[in-house]
Design a protein around this motif. Structure first.
Motif, PDB file in Angstrom:
ATOM      1  N   PHE A  79       0.858  -1.213   0.058  1.00 19.45           N
ATOM      2  CA  PHE A  79       0.069  -0.010  -0.122  1.00 19.45           C
ATOM      3  C   PHE A  79       0.906   1.199   0.033  1.00 19.45           C
ATOM      4  CE2 PHE A  79      -2.727  -3.220   1.510  1.00 19.45           C
ATOM      5  CZ  PHE A  79      -3.993  -3.042   0.704  1.00 19.45           C
ATOM      6  N   ALA A  96      -1.755   0.280  10.363  1.00 19.30           N
ATOM      7  CA  ALA A  96      -2.869  -0.023   9.678  1.00 19.30           C
ATOM      8  C   ALA A  96      -3.379   0.867   8.849  1.00 19.30           C
ATOM      9  CB  ALA A  96      -3.862  -0.656  10.614  1.00 19.30           C
ATOM     10  N   PHE A  97      -2.872   2.152   8.849  1.00 23.66           N
ATOM     11  CA  PHE A  97      -3.595   3.138   8.207  1.00 23.66           C
ATOM     12  C   PHE A  97      -3.301   3.234   6.766  1.00 23.66           C
ATOM     13  CE2 PHE A  97       0.079   5.321   9.916  1.00 23.66           C
ATOM     14  CZ  PHE A  97       0.602   5.860   8.697  1.00 23.66           C
ATOM     15  N   TRP A  98      -2.182   2.631   6.569  1.00 24.18           N
ATOM     16  CA  TRP A  98      -1.641   2.504   5.156  1.00 24.18           C
ATOM     17  C   TRP A  98      -2.523   1.776   4.159  1.00 24.18           C
ATOM     18  CZ3 TRP A  98       1.257   5.683   2.962  1.00 24.18           C
ATOM     19  CH2 TRP A  98       2.372   6.346   3.616  1.00 24.18           C
ATOM     20  N   THR A  99      -3.319   0.809   4.790  1.00 22.19           N
ATOM     21  CA  THR A  99      -4.275   0.040   3.930  1.00 22.19           C
ATOM     22  C   THR A  99      -5.509   0.986   3.421  1.00 22.19           C
ATOM     23  OG1 THR A  99      -3.836  -1.947   5.443  1.00 22.19           O
ATOM     24  CG2 THR A  99      -5.823  -2.003   4.199  1.00 22.19           C
ATOM     25  N   TYR A 100      -5.631   1.943   4.230  1.00 25.46           N
ATOM     26  CA  TYR A 100      -6.689   2.908   3.713  1.00 25.46           C
ATOM     27  C   TYR A 100      -6.427   4.104   3.052  1.00 25.46           C
ATOM     28  CZ  TYR A 100      -8.700   0.127   7.311  1.00 25.46           C
ATOM     29  OH  TYR A 100      -9.467  -1.242   7.877  1.00 25.46           O
ATOM     30  N   LEU A 101      -5.188   4.592   3.511  1.00 27.60           N
ATOM     31  CA  LEU A 101      -4.455   5.799   2.853  1.00 27.60           C
ATOM     32  C   LEU A 101      -3.776   5.569   1.444  1.00 27.60           C
ATOM     33  CD1 LEU A 101      -4.071   8.828   3.413  1.00 27.60           C
ATOM     34  CD2 LEU A 101      -1.869   8.221   4.669  1.00 27.60           C
ATOM     35  N   VAL A 155      -5.540   6.453  -1.714  1.00 30.90           N
ATOM     36  CA  VAL A 155      -6.242   7.630  -2.012  1.00 30.90           C
ATOM     37  C   VAL A 155      -5.720   8.568  -3.311  1.00 30.90           C
ATOM     38  CG1 VAL A 155      -6.549  10.051  -0.894  1.00 30.90           C
ATOM     39  CG2 VAL A 155      -7.024   7.796   0.461  1.00 30.90           C
TER      40      VAL A 155
END
Length: 303
Positions: free
Chosen positions: A93, A166-171, A174
């Motif tokens: 990611f 874990a925030f890289w999964t969503y960021l 983008v």
């Protein structure tokens, strides 16, 4: 034929700086073996794509128009991207995030190139000449490379890459989603006369500048967030050290209190025994007084 080969060569060359930008943030963890694999892999991919695309265009198996090169971009970037993510892994990611930032920059440079092309060489624009586009695009891309290296160079460090928040999964996706949105706004579906309108020039430039600023803000937000997390870890470590020091001080104070209590008891016993010795001496019992002094001496040594 020469025009087709030169245009294809410039097209393949234009892919290399973008591939380098995707690698640049991960250079701190790339081993010598990984660097050699990437260098050799990029050379092989470049040569393979140049030979294949040149053959397709020179043998008229593919139409020599700008739309053909636009479609080739989708396939030509994929080998470079896969080579990088499988050589430097497992940062899937984060690779997507860097690719999105690089795509933002490419879209901005592409828009500036198109505006310069339309304004300076409208006769070539109307005849859909491809070669002048790459003659403008590649120098512009290289001019902005130092800024992108500065922006991406501080994005990751060896310490940060060792962690997997874990925030890289969503960021991570983008920037690519933003690029997809801006790249499908219908701008290139306009009529040629409308595309030469000053309002369209201004609108497209502003929208691409805003997109680039969004990418810049994303990077700075991540860097500031990482700094805050790092500061929190430092404060936590400092607090733990202070707690350990306070524990040591409390233990030392407790041992001092125990020694003071022992000394108080010893002084009390010593006064009592000295009075007893004094009474024995006054009464002339010198032997008993001597024995009492020896007992006191022995007790003091034992304590």
């Amino acid at each position: 034929m020469l025009e087709k080969i030169v245009t294809t060569l410039l097209f393949c060359i234009s892919l290399l700086p973008a591939a380098y930008l995707r690698y640049y943030p991960f250079r701190s963890i790339a081993s010598p073996v990984a660097k050699r694999v990437l260098i050799c892999g990029h050379i092989y991919i470049f040569l393979f794509e140049f030979v294949v695309y040149s053959a397709l265009f020179t043998h008229n198996m593919m139409e020599f128009i700008s739309g053909s090169y636009q479609w080739l971009y989708l396939f030509s970037f994929l080998p470079y991207f896969l080579l990088l993510i499988f050589t430097i892994r497992p940062y899937w990611f984060r690779h997507l995030f860097v690719t999105g930032l690089q795509a933002m920059y490419m879209l901005f440079v592409h828009t500036v190139t198109m505006e310069i092309y339309k304004l300076c060489w409208p006769e070539f624009w109307e005849t859909n000449e491809i070669l002048p586009y790459y003659l403008i695009y590649i120098p512009l891309f290289l001019v902005g490379m130092p800024f992108m290296e500065w922006l991406l160079g501080g994005l990751f460090t060896r310490e940060l890459l060792s962690r997997r928040p874990a925030f890289w999964t969503y960021l991570g996706p983008v920037p690519l989603l933003l690029v997809y949105y801006h790249g499908n706004m219908g701008y290139f579906n306009l009529e040629p006369q409308e595309m030469l309108s000053p309002a369209i020039h201004l609108y497209t430039l502003i929208s691409r500048v805003v997109l680039l600023l969004v990418g810049f803000c994303l990077v700075k937000a991540i860097q500031n967030g990482v700094q805050q997390v790092k500061l929190m870890f430092q404060i936590r470590e400092r607090t733990i050290r202070l707690q350990d020091q306070l524990t040591e001080v409390n233990e030392y104070a407790s041992s001092l209190r125990e020694e003071q209590q022992k000394m108080a008891i010893l002084r009390h016993d010593s006064r009592h025994q000295l009075r007893l010795v004094a009474e024995l001496v006054e009464n002339g019992h010198f032997d008993e007084a001597e024995q009492q002094l020896l007992r006191v001496q022995k007790e003091v040594k034992n304590r």
